[in-house]
Motif scaffolding. Structure first.
Motif, PDB file in Angstrom:
ATOM      1  N   UNK A   1      43.951  41.710  39.787  1.00  0.00           N
ATOM      2  CA  UNK A   1      45.068  41.542  40.709  1.00  0.00           C
ATOM      3  C   UNK A   1      46.330  42.207  40.190  1.00  0.00           C
ATOM      4  N   UNK A   2      46.573  42.096  38.890  1.00  0.00           N
ATOM      5  CA  UNK A   2      47.748  42.723  38.288  1.00  0.00           C
ATOM      6  C   UNK A   2      47.663  44.247  38.358  1.00  0.00           C
ATOM      7  N   UNK A   3      46.431  44.763  38.415  1.00  0.00           N
ATOM      8  CA  UNK A   3      46.234  46.208  38.492  1.00  0.00           C
ATOM      9  C   UNK A   3      46.130  46.710  39.935  1.00  0.00           C
ATOM     10  N   UNK A   4      46.273  45.779  40.875  1.00  0.00           N
ATOM     11  CA  UNK A   4      46.234  46.158  42.280  1.00  0.00           C
ATOM     12  C   UNK A   4      44.834  46.255  42.862  1.00  0.00           C
ATOM     13  N   UNK A   5      43.842  45.767  42.144  1.00  0.00           N
ATOM     14  CA  UNK A   5      42.470  45.778  42.654  1.00  0.00           C
ATOM     15  C   UNK A   5      42.261  44.516  43.475  1.00  0.00           C
ATOM     16  N   UNK A   6      41.883  44.691  44.711  1.00  0.00           N
ATOM     17  CA  UNK A   6      41.715  43.548  45.605  1.00  0.00           C
ATOM     18  C   UNK A   6      40.275  43.032  45.556  1.00  0.00           C
ATOM     19  N   UNK A   7      40.129  41.710  45.606  1.00  0.00           N
ATOM     20  CA  UNK A   7      38.765  41.154  45.618  1.00  0.00           C
ATOM     21  C   UNK A   7      38.097  41.386  46.966  1.00  0.00           C
ATOM     22  N   UNK A   8      36.789  41.279  46.971  1.00  0.00           N
ATOM     23  CA  UNK A   8      36.032  41.401  48.217  1.00  0.00           C
ATOM     24  C   UNK A   8      36.383  40.238  49.140  1.00  0.00           C
ATOM     25  N   UNK A   9      36.185  40.430  50.395  1.00  0.00           N
ATOM     26  CA  UNK A   9      36.448  39.393  51.392  1.00  0.00           C
ATOM     27  C   UNK A   9      35.580  38.167  51.109  1.00  0.00           C
TER      28      UNK A   9
ATOM     29  N   UNK B   1      39.161  38.376  34.141  1.00  0.00           N
ATOM     30  CA  UNK B   1      38.984  39.643  34.853  1.00  0.00           C
ATOM     31  C   UNK B   1      39.636  39.684  36.213  1.00  0.00           C
ATOM     32  N   UNK B   2      39.361  38.715  37.091  1.00  0.00           N
ATOM     33  CA  UNK B   2      39.985  38.757  38.412  1.00  0.00           C
ATOM     34  C   UNK B   2      41.515  38.662  38.372  1.00  0.00           C
TER      35      UNK B   2
END
Length: 127
Positions: A67-75, A62-63
């Motif tokens: 990333x490939x979809x441009x969704x950034x993880x939380x800090x 999932x993560x």
């Protein structure tokens, strides 16, 4: 990997090799108490490893897909590529040790190469 253990271990124990690999919620005294409950019943070779900064989804693709979809993880979340590397490395070491009988020093003690990995219960705080 991560998640609550719902299937109960017999009261007389479970002697097969067992690897817990999870996020920081799976520490002794943490929010999910199932690992601590079951740890006591594992009578064979066992390791309980916690990855600092990991989340429940860190052990899936999932993560990486996010990333490939441009969704950034939380800090503060363990980067997806590093989580995948750690998961592959420790699972492969476990399988090589128990299925191929190849010695795996990585599973004996913490490694400076993988500082995110804590060996529990001792290195995870008070019980």
């Amino acid at each position: 990997m991560d998640g609550t253990t719902y299937a109960r271990i017999p009261k007389n124990g479970f002697s097969r090799p067992f690897l817990f690999l999870g996020s920081p919620q799976h520490v002794p005294g943490g929010r999910d108490t199932s690992w601590e409950r079951d740890w006591k019943l594992l009578t064979g070779w066992k390791r309980w490893l916690v990855l600092s900064g990991a989340e429940h989804q860190s052990f899936t693709d999932g993560p990486l897909m996010a990333g490939a979809l441009g969704i950034r993880p939380a800090s503060g979340v363990l980067p997806a590529a590093r989580a995948a590397e750690l998961t592959r490395t420790y699972v492969a070491a476990f399988l090589d040790l128990h299925l191929k009988s190849k010695r795996q020093p990585l599973l004996d003690e913490p490694s400076s190469r993988y500082p995110e990995v804590r060996f529990c219960p001792a290195a995870c705080g008070p019980r």
